[in-house]
Design a protein around this motif. Sequence first.
Motif, PDB file in Angstrom:
ATOM      1  N   VAL A  56       0.817  -1.222   0.000  1.00 35.86           N
ATOM      2  CA  VAL A  56       0.000   0.000   0.000  1.00 35.86           C
ATOM      3  C   VAL A  56       0.848   1.268   0.000  1.00 35.86           C
ATOM      4  O   VAL A  56       0.319   2.365   0.149  1.00 35.86           O
ATOM      5  CB  VAL A  56      -0.956   0.023   1.216  1.00 35.86           C
ATOM      6  CG1 VAL A  56      -1.845  -1.216   1.230  1.00 35.86           C
ATOM      7  CG2 VAL A  56      -0.187   0.146   2.528  1.00 35.86           C
ATOM      8  N   LEU A  57       2.139   1.124  -0.178  1.00 30.33           N
ATOM      9  CA  LEU A  57       3.043   2.263  -0.027  1.00 30.33           C
ATOM     10  C   LEU A  57       2.651   3.434  -0.920  1.00 30.33           C
ATOM     11  O   LEU A  57       2.615   4.591  -0.481  1.00 30.33           O
ATOM     12  CB  LEU A  57       4.473   1.810  -0.326  1.00 30.33           C
ATOM     13  CG  LEU A  57       5.604   2.724   0.131  1.00 30.33           C
ATOM     14  CD1 LEU A  57       5.567   2.934   1.635  1.00 30.33           C
ATOM     15  CD2 LEU A  57       6.953   2.141  -0.288  1.00 30.33           C
ATOM     16  N   ASP A  58       2.331   3.157  -2.184  1.00 26.84           N
ATOM     17  CA  ASP A  58       2.013   4.251  -3.100  1.00 26.84           C
ATOM     18  C   ASP A  58       0.631   4.836  -2.849  1.00 26.84           C
ATOM     19  O   ASP A  58       0.322   5.928  -3.333  1.00 26.84           O
ATOM     20  CB  ASP A  58       2.132   3.784  -4.554  1.00 26.84           C
ATOM     21  CG  ASP A  58       1.197   2.631  -4.888  1.00 26.84           C
ATOM     22  OD1 ASP A  58       0.679   1.977  -3.946  1.00 26.84           O
ATOM     23  OD2 ASP A  58       0.977   2.368  -6.085  1.00 26.84           O
ATOM     24  N   LYS A  59      -0.206   4.128  -2.098  1.00 20.38           N
ATOM     25  CA  LYS A  59      -1.520   4.673  -1.735  1.00 20.38           C
ATOM     26  C   LYS A  59      -1.418   5.569  -0.504  1.00 20.38           C
ATOM     27  O   LYS A  59      -2.104   6.589  -0.405  1.00 20.38           O
ATOM     28  CB  LYS A  59      -2.516   3.541  -1.489  1.00 20.38           C
ATOM     29  CG  LYS A  59      -2.797   2.680  -2.715  1.00 20.38           C
ATOM     30  CD  LYS A  59      -3.775   1.570  -2.390  1.00 20.38           C
ATOM     31  CE  LYS A  59      -4.126   0.758  -3.637  1.00 20.38           C
ATOM     32  NZ  LYS A  59      -2.939   0.060  -4.197  1.00 20.38           N
ATOM     33  N   VAL A  60      -0.579   5.182   0.429  1.00 21.53           N
ATOM     34  CA  VAL A  60      -0.380   6.007   1.624  1.00 21.53           C
ATOM     35  C   VAL A  60       0.472   7.228   1.298  1.00 21.53           C
ATOM     36  O   VAL A  60       0.245   8.322   1.827  1.00 21.53           O
ATOM     37  CB  VAL A  60       0.282   5.175   2.746  1.00 21.53           C
ATOM     38  CG1 VAL A  60       0.541   6.038   3.978  1.00 21.53           C
ATOM     39  CG2 VAL A  60      -0.606   3.989   3.128  1.00 21.53           C
ATOM     40  N   PHE A  61       1.436   7.041   0.395  1.00 22.72           N
ATOM     41  CA  PHE A  61       2.361   8.123   0.035  1.00 22.72           C
ATOM     42  C   PHE A  61       2.381   8.315  -1.485  1.00 22.72           C
ATOM     43  O   PHE A  61       3.360   7.972  -2.151  1.00 22.72           O
ATOM     44  CB  PHE A  61       3.775   7.798   0.527  1.00 22.72           C
ATOM     45  CG  PHE A  61       3.884   7.576   2.002  1.00 22.72           C
ATOM     46  CD1 PHE A  61       3.989   8.643   2.880  1.00 22.72           C
ATOM     47  CD2 PHE A  61       3.881   6.283   2.525  1.00 22.72           C
ATOM     48  CE1 PHE A  61       4.092   8.436   4.246  1.00 22.72           C
ATOM     49  CE2 PHE A  61       3.992   6.066   3.890  1.00 22.72           C
ATOM     50  CZ  PHE A  61       4.090   7.148   4.758  1.00 22.72           C
ATOM     51  N   PRO A  62       1.306   8.857  -2.066  1.00 23.02           N
ATOM     52  CA  PRO A  62       1.299   9.059  -3.521  1.00 23.02           C
ATOM     53  C   PRO A  62       2.355  10.078  -3.944  1.00 23.02           C
ATOM     54  O   PRO A  62       2.510  11.126  -3.315  1.00 23.02           O
ATOM     55  CB  PRO A  62      -0.120   9.574  -3.791  1.00 23.02           C
ATOM     56  CG  PRO A  62      -0.600  10.110  -2.488  1.00 23.02           C
ATOM     57  CD  PRO A  62       0.056   9.297  -1.421  1.00 23.02           C
ATOM     58  N   LYS A  63       3.071   9.749  -5.005  1.00 17.00           N
ATOM     59  CA  LYS A  63       4.157  10.632  -5.437  1.00 17.00           C
ATOM     60  C   LYS A  63       3.657  11.940  -6.033  1.00 17.00           C
ATOM     61  O   LYS A  63       4.408  12.912  -6.110  1.00 17.00           O
ATOM     62  CB  LYS A  63       5.052   9.904  -6.440  1.00 17.00           C
ATOM     63  CG  LYS A  63       5.921   8.834  -5.797  1.00 17.00           C
ATOM     64  CD  LYS A  63       7.070   8.427  -6.690  1.00 17.00           C
ATOM     65  CE  LYS A  63       8.026   7.498  -5.957  1.00 17.00           C
ATOM     66  NZ  LYS A  63       9.214   7.154  -6.774  1.00 17.00           N
ATOM     67  N   ASP A  64       2.383  11.973  -6.453  1.00 16.36           N
ATOM     68  CA  ASP A  64       1.857  13.201  -7.038  1.00 16.36           C
ATOM     69  C   ASP A  64       1.115  14.063  -6.017  1.00 16.36           C
ATOM     70  O   ASP A  64       0.411  15.007  -6.384  1.00 16.36           O
ATOM     71  CB  ASP A  64       0.932  12.879  -8.208  1.00 16.36           C
ATOM     72  CG  ASP A  64      -0.261  12.005  -7.800  1.00 16.36           C
ATOM     73  OD1 ASP A  64      -0.302  11.555  -6.628  1.00 16.36           O
ATOM     74  OD2 ASP A  64      -1.141  11.773  -8.655  1.00 16.36           O
ATOM     75  N   ALA A  65       1.261  13.755  -4.731  1.00 18.73           N
ATOM     76  CA  ALA A  65       0.602  14.556  -3.696  1.00 18.73           C
ATOM     77  C   ALA A  65       1.140  15.981  -3.712  1.00 18.73           C
ATOM     78  O   ALA A  65       2.335  16.210  -3.941  1.00 18.73           O
ATOM     79  CB  ALA A  65       0.822  13.931  -2.323  1.00 18.73           C
ATOM     80  N   ALA A  66       0.256  16.944  -3.476  1.00 20.41           N
ATOM     81  CA  ALA A  66       0.663  18.352  -3.496  1.00 20.41           C
ATOM     82  C   ALA A  66       1.664  18.653  -2.395  1.00 20.41           C
ATOM     83  O   ALA A  66       2.556  19.496  -2.564  1.00 20.41           O
ATOM     84  CB  ALA A  66      -0.569  19.242  -3.352  1.00 20.41           C
ATOM     85  N   ILE A  67       1.521  17.991  -1.264  1.00 19.15           N
ATOM     86  CA  ILE A  67       2.427  18.194  -0.135  1.00 19.15           C
ATOM     87  C   ILE A  67       3.006  16.842   0.266  1.00 19.15           C
ATOM     88  O   ILE A  67       2.262  15.887   0.504  1.00 19.15           O
ATOM     89  CB  ILE A  67       1.695  18.824   1.066  1.00 19.15           C
ATOM     90  CG1 ILE A  67       1.105  20.180   0.678  1.00 19.15           C
ATOM     91  CG2 ILE A  67       2.638  18.966   2.260  1.00 19.15           C
ATOM     92  CD1 ILE A  67       0.240  20.794   1.761  1.00 19.15           C
ATOM     93  N   GLN A  68       4.309  16.761   0.338  1.00 19.63           N
ATOM     94  CA  GLN A  68       4.968  15.537   0.777  1.00 19.63           C
ATOM     95  C   GLN A  68       5.390  15.686   2.239  1.00 19.63           C
ATOM     96  O   GLN A  68       5.663  16.791   2.704  1.00 19.63           O
ATOM     97  CB  GLN A  68       6.188  15.236  -0.094  1.00 19.63           C
ATOM     98  CG  GLN A  68       5.859  14.907  -1.535  1.00 19.63           C
ATOM     99  CD  GLN A  68       5.080  13.602  -1.684  1.00 19.63           C
ATOM    100  OE1 GLN A  68       4.872  12.862  -0.721  1.00 19.63           O
ATOM    101  NE2 GLN A  68       4.625  13.320  -2.906  1.00 19.63           N
ATOM    102  N   PRO A  69       5.427  14.580   2.972  1.00 20.30           N
ATOM    103  CA  PRO A  69       5.789  14.672   4.388  1.00 20.30           C
ATOM    104  C   PRO A  69       7.223  15.143   4.588  1.00 20.30           C
ATOM    105  O   PRO A  69       8.105  14.852   3.779  1.00 20.30           O
ATOM    106  CB  PRO A  69       5.596  13.240   4.895  1.00 20.30           C
ATOM    107  CG  PRO A  69       5.671  12.378   3.678  1.00 20.30           C
ATOM    108  CD  PRO A  69       5.128  13.199   2.558  1.00 20.30           C
ATOM    109  N   SER A  70       7.425  15.861   5.672  1.00 27.67           N
ATOM    110  CA  SER A  70       8.780  16.261   6.054  1.00 27.67           C
ATOM    111  C   SER A  70       9.512  15.113   6.723  1.00 27.67           C
ATOM    112  O   SER A  70      10.743  15.018   6.644  1.00 27.67           O
ATOM    113  CB  SER A  70       8.723  17.462   7.006  1.00 27.67           C
ATOM    114  OG  SER A  70       8.137  18.578   6.380  1.00 27.67           O
ATOM    115  N   LEU A  71       8.754  14.245   7.400  1.00 25.17           N
ATOM    116  CA  LEU A  71       9.352  13.126   8.120  1.00 25.17           C
ATOM    117  C   LEU A  71       8.410  11.932   8.067  1.00 25.17           C
ATOM    118  O   LEU A  71       7.200  12.082   8.239  1.00 25.17           O
ATOM    119  CB  LEU A  71       9.603  13.513   9.584  1.00 25.17           C
ATOM    120  CG  LEU A  71      10.124  12.413  10.515  1.00 25.17           C
ATOM    121  CD1 LEU A  71      11.535  11.988  10.108  1.00 25.17           C
ATOM    122  CD2 LEU A  71      10.117  12.892  11.966  1.00 25.17           C
ATOM    123  N   VAL A  72       8.980  10.753   7.830  1.00 27.62           N
ATOM    124  CA  VAL A  72       8.223   9.502   7.931  1.00 27.62           C
ATOM    125  C   VAL A  72       8.955   8.599   8.918  1.00 27.62           C
ATOM    126  O   VAL A  72      10.155   8.344   8.766  1.00 27.62           O
ATOM    127  CB  VAL A  72       8.091   8.786   6.578  1.00 27.62           C
ATOM    128  CG1 VAL A  72       7.215   7.538   6.740  1.00 27.62           C
ATOM    129  CG2 VAL A  72       7.498   9.711   5.522  1.00 27.62           C
TER     130      VAL A  72
END
Length: 262
Positions: A56-72
């Motif tokens: 589910v990695l690409d569903k939890v962290f989609p690469k086209d998201a407007a904002i990406q996390p600063s920390l995982v």
Amino acid sequence: MVGPERPQFVLFGSSIVQYSYSNQGWGAILADIYARKADILLRGYSGWNSRRGLQVLDKVFPKDAAIQPSLVIVYFGGNDSMRSHPSGLGPHVPLPEYIENMRKIALYLKSLSEKTSVIFLSAPPVNEAKIREILSDTLGDMGRTNEACQIYSEACLELCKEVDVKGIDLWRALQQRDDWLNACFTDGIHLSSEGSKIVVKEILKVLREADWEPSLHWKSLPIEFADVLPDEVVSSDRKTTSPIGEADYHGYMELEETNRAS
């Protein structure tokens, strides 16, 4: 989405993550410490292993998201380490596959953005006697041993060095307490408030010492709406005031003090 935009810290993993807001857990403590500074987002899935996380990695962290996390902050390993069941069912993942799953997770998360930092939590120890006492009637022989947790923990930490992500050795960190067997768990597996404080202490140490730019340590992040304070606290001298937003009111300063002393 609500504003203003804050740094996003995502906690991703199995039940150690899902339950991190229960029992004064480490997720709740981080949310308290980072109030008005960062949003702590929970993506925890009880019973999951690294294989499920990778799916589910690409569903939890989609690469086209407007904002990406600063920390995982990622935790998988405890369920992976459980003894394989003769039926082939269950969460066990062989060690070589676990390492490759975690490698893929690390590389994917690092590719989200130049500003996305990653911390892996290794498998913590377990209290085998407490597991048998509390969980065996409902879950049977879980096949979860401290020895196996150590093997998967060490593999995770070695991988962290290879792929250049920060790794926290929970297997050893929790056992620094003489009474860890009874103090750190609710059921032999999941963390008590005391166990969670150790996790937070180790996370804060990494955040304070990392050479990330910008720093993600809570003292380095700005306070939201610091210039729009409706009231101030009257200082002890009864003549001056202090901004409410800058008060260390969350009560976890001892975690930082312990870090400096160690």
